[in-house]
Design a protein around this motif. Structure first.
Motif, PDB file in Angstrom:
ATOM      1  N   VAL A   1      -6.640   2.822   3.065  1.00 14.08           N
ATOM      2  CA  VAL A   1      -5.209   2.983   3.334  1.00 14.08           C
ATOM      3  C   VAL A   1      -5.030   3.863   4.557  1.00 14.08           C
ATOM      4  O   VAL A   1      -5.644   4.913   4.678  1.00 14.08           O
ATOM      5  CB  VAL A   1      -4.439   3.552   2.120  1.00 14.08           C
ATOM      6  N   ASN A   2      -4.188   3.395   5.474  1.00 12.76           N
ATOM      7  CA  ASN A   2      -3.947   4.124   6.712  1.00 12.76           C
ATOM      8  C   ASN A   2      -2.514   4.610   6.840  1.00 12.76           C
ATOM      9  O   ASN A   2      -2.193   5.293   7.808  1.00 12.76           O
ATOM     10  CB  ASN A   2      -4.291   3.229   7.913  1.00 12.76           C
ATOM     11  N   SER A   3      -1.674   4.245   5.884  1.00 14.88           N
ATOM     12  CA  SER A   3      -0.275   4.660   5.967  1.00 14.88           C
ATOM     13  C   SER A   3       0.329   4.715   4.566  1.00 14.88           C
ATOM     14  O   SER A   3      -0.202   4.115   3.624  1.00 14.88           O
ATOM     15  CB  SER A   3       0.529   3.667   6.824  1.00 14.88           C
ATOM     16  N   THR A   4       1.440   5.406   4.463  1.00 17.70           N
ATOM     17  CA  THR A   4       2.139   5.456   3.178  1.00 17.70           C
ATOM     18  C   THR A   4       2.679   4.080   2.812  1.00 17.70           C
ATOM     19  O   THR A   4       2.786   3.758   1.633  1.00 17.70           O
ATOM     20  CB  THR A   4       3.269   6.498   3.205  1.00 17.70           C
ATOM     21  N   ASP A   5       2.992   3.252   3.810  1.00 19.24           N
ATOM     22  CA  ASP A   5       3.450   1.887   3.531  1.00 19.24           C
ATOM     23  C   ASP A   5       2.351   1.086   2.845  1.00 19.24           C
ATOM     24  O   ASP A   5       2.606   0.364   1.877  1.00 19.24           O
ATOM     25  CB  ASP A   5       3.883   1.177   4.814  1.00 19.24           C
ATOM     26  N   GLU A   6       1.124   1.190   3.334  1.00 22.45           N
ATOM     27  CA  GLU A   6      -0.002   0.488   2.719  1.00 22.45           C
ATOM     28  C   GLU A   6      -0.239   0.984   1.294  1.00 22.45           C
ATOM     29  O   GLU A   6      -0.497   0.188   0.390  1.00 22.45           O
ATOM     30  CB  GLU A   6      -1.269   0.668   3.542  1.00 22.45           C
ATOM     31  N   LEU A   7      -0.138   2.294   1.087  1.00 23.34           N
ATOM     32  CA  LEU A   7      -0.300   2.859  -0.250  1.00 23.34           C
ATOM     33  C   LEU A   7       0.784   2.332  -1.182  1.00 23.34           C
ATOM     34  O   LEU A   7       0.505   1.935  -2.313  1.00 23.34           O
ATOM     35  CB  LEU A   7      -0.251   4.393  -0.187  1.00 23.34           C
ATOM     36  N   ALA A   8       2.020   2.286  -0.712  1.00 26.79           N
ATOM     37  CA  ALA A   8       3.144   1.808  -1.525  1.00 26.79           C
ATOM     38  C   ALA A   8       2.940   0.355  -1.951  1.00 26.79           C
ATOM     39  O   ALA A   8       3.212  -0.007  -3.097  1.00 26.79           O
ATOM     40  CB  ALA A   8       4.452   1.969  -0.767  1.00 26.79           C
ATOM     41  N   VAL A   9       2.431  -0.487  -1.052  1.00 28.17           N
ATOM     42  CA  VAL A   9       2.189  -1.892  -1.380  1.00 28.17           C
ATOM     43  C   VAL A   9       1.174  -2.003  -2.516  1.00 28.17           C
ATOM     44  O   VAL A   9       1.357  -2.765  -3.466  1.00 28.17           O
ATOM     45  CB  VAL A   9       1.713  -2.676  -0.132  1.00 28.17           C
ATOM     46  N   ILE A  10       0.116  -1.232  -2.435  1.00 25.95           N
ATOM     47  CA  ILE A  10      -0.918  -1.254  -3.479  1.00 25.95           C
ATOM     48  C   ILE A  10      -0.336  -0.792  -4.812  1.00 25.95           C
ATOM     49  O   ILE A  10      -0.520  -1.433  -5.845  1.00 25.95           O
ATOM     50  CB  ILE A  10      -2.127  -0.386  -3.086  1.00 25.95           C
ATOM     51  N   LEU A  11       0.389   0.317  -4.802  1.00 26.29           N
ATOM     52  CA  LEU A  11       0.927   0.869  -6.045  1.00 26.29           C
ATOM     53  C   LEU A  11       1.997  -0.029  -6.655  1.00 26.29           C
ATOM     54  O   LEU A  11       2.087  -0.151  -7.876  1.00 26.29           O
ATOM     55  CB  LEU A  11       1.467   2.277  -5.805  1.00 26.29           C
ATOM     56  N   ARG A  12       2.809  -0.680  -5.822  1.00 26.87           N
ATOM     57  CA  ARG A  12       3.837  -1.595  -6.345  1.00 26.87           C
ATOM     58  C   ARG A  12       3.223  -2.810  -7.038  1.00 26.87           C
ATOM     59  O   ARG A  12       3.848  -3.405  -7.911  1.00 26.87           O
ATOM     60  CB  ARG A  12       4.763  -2.068  -5.232  1.00 26.87           C
ATOM     61  N   GLY A  13       2.014  -3.160  -6.659  1.00 27.30           N
ATOM     62  CA  GLY A  13       1.332  -4.290  -7.274  1.00 27.30           C
ATOM     63  C   GLY A  13       0.665  -3.963  -8.593  1.00 27.30           C
ATOM     64  O   GLY A  13       0.050  -4.829  -9.217  1.00 27.30           O
ATOM     65  N   MET A  14       0.803  -2.730  -9.042  1.00 27.16           N
ATOM     66  CA  MET A  14       0.159  -2.298 -10.276  1.00 27.16           C
ATOM     67  C   MET A  14       1.163  -2.215 -11.410  1.00 27.16           C
ATOM     68  O   MET A  14       2.364  -2.111 -11.186  1.00 27.16           O
ATOM     69  CB  MET A  14      -0.504  -0.932 -10.057  1.00 27.16           C
TER      70      MET A  14
END
Length: 69
Positions: free
Chosen positions: A31-44
């Motif tokens: 993960v390189n950004s908070t946006d990338e982190l948010a995408v991963i967490l929203r998929g959980m």
């Protein structure tokens, strides 16, 4: 992703994440950004566990977290 602040009553405080930690990976995904982190967490799903690779000082460590929601 540089952690700049930890909320006292937040899940991260009880699960060992500290200011100045750097989140490198989540479940093996870089993960390189908070946006990338948010995408991963929203998929959980709620209560799903995930693994983070964290850089702390000169070392790296893995920590397991539970998504609360």
């Amino acid at each position: 992703i540089l952690v700049t602040e930890v909320i006292q009553k937040g899940a991260s405080m009880s699960e060992d994440i500290h200011p100045r930690d750097i989140i490198v990976e989540v479940n093996g995904n870089r993960v390189n950004s908070t946006d990338e982190l948010a995408v991963i967490l929203r998929g959980m799903k709620s209560d799903e566990r995930f693994l983070m690779l964290i850089k702390r000082g000169n070392g790296y460590l893995y920590r397991s977290f539970r998504l609360r929601g």
